[in-house]
Write a protein that holds these residues in place. Structure first.
Motif, PDB file in Angstrom:
ATOM      1  N   GLY A 298      24.565 -39.965  13.005  1.00 23.07           N
ATOM      2  CA  GLY A 298      24.584 -39.635  11.589  1.00 23.07           C
ATOM      3  C   GLY A 298      24.005 -38.265  11.286  1.00 23.07           C
ATOM      4  N   SER A 299      24.020 -37.901  10.038  1.00 19.20           N
ATOM      5  CA  SER A 299      23.417 -36.633   9.656  1.00 19.20           C
ATOM      6  C   SER A 299      22.889 -36.718   8.233  1.00 19.20           C
ATOM      7  CB  SER A 299      24.425 -35.483   9.789  1.00 19.20           C
ATOM      8  OG  SER A 299      25.510 -35.658   8.917  1.00 19.20           O
ATOM      9  N   PHE A 300      22.037 -35.762   7.904  1.00 18.88           N
ATOM     10  CA  PHE A 300      21.506 -35.690   6.549  1.00 18.88           C
ATOM     11  C   PHE A 300      21.433 -34.240   6.112  1.00 18.88           C
ATOM     12  CE2 PHE A 300      17.854 -35.621   9.375  1.00 18.88           C
ATOM     13  CZ  PHE A 300      16.992 -34.685   8.823  1.00 18.88           C
ATOM     14  N   GLU A 301      21.481 -34.059   4.797  1.00 15.88           N
ATOM     15  CA  GLU A 301      21.443 -32.736   4.197  1.00 15.88           C
ATOM     16  C   GLU A 301      20.124 -32.567   3.456  1.00 15.88           C
ATOM     17  OE1 GLU A 301      24.042 -30.177   0.958  1.00 15.88           O
ATOM     18  OE2 GLU A 301      24.210 -32.349   0.992  1.00 15.88           O
ATOM     19  N   VAL A 302      19.510 -31.411   3.591  1.00 18.16           N
ATOM     20  CA  VAL A 302      18.310 -31.056   2.845  1.00 18.16           C
ATOM     21  C   VAL A 302      18.712 -29.954   1.866  1.00 18.16           C
ATOM     22  CG1 VAL A 302      15.997 -30.064   2.990  1.00 18.16           C
ATOM     23  CG2 VAL A 302      16.758 -31.682   4.722  1.00 18.16           C
ATOM     24  N   PHE A 303      18.299 -30.095   0.607  1.00  8.87           N
ATOM     25  CA  PHE A 303      18.664 -29.102  -0.407  1.00  8.87           C
ATOM     26  C   PHE A 303      17.572 -29.000  -1.465  1.00  8.87           C
ATOM     27  CE2 PHE A 303      20.250 -33.203  -1.616  1.00  8.87           C
ATOM     28  CZ  PHE A 303      19.990 -33.307  -2.974  1.00  8.87           C
TER      29      PHE A 303
END
Length: 80
Positions: free
Chosen positions: A15-20
């Motif tokens: 999986g992956s995740f986004e930081v913003f």
């Protein structure tokens, strides 16, 4: 904005995740906030993360705001 991968205890990536960064921001012609949370309230400024693949819609809502992107990454990697 940056993308990262979740890693399990054996070091395998999945999986992956986004930081913003997000904030209430106001529009060009208005003093009204432009970004709202799921309750309809202006978002609090800070770094957020959510599970998603690049180019796809997120899988759930954003996390609570963090002061730094590193704090958001640490929280996401401890999420498992």
């Amino acid at each position: 904005m940056s993308y990262h991968q979740f890693t399990n205890e054996t070091g395998e990536h999945y999986g992956s995740f986004e930081v913003f960064y997000d904030h209430a921001d106001t529009g060009l012609w208005s003093d009204e906030p432009g970004n709202f949370d799921s309750d309809g309230k202006p978002v609090k400024p800070g770094f957020y993360w959510w599970a998603c693949f690049p180019g796809c819609l997120p899988d759930g809502g954003p996390s609570v705001p963090f002061e730094t992107d590193q704090d958001a990454i640490k929280d996401a990697t401890e999420f498992i």
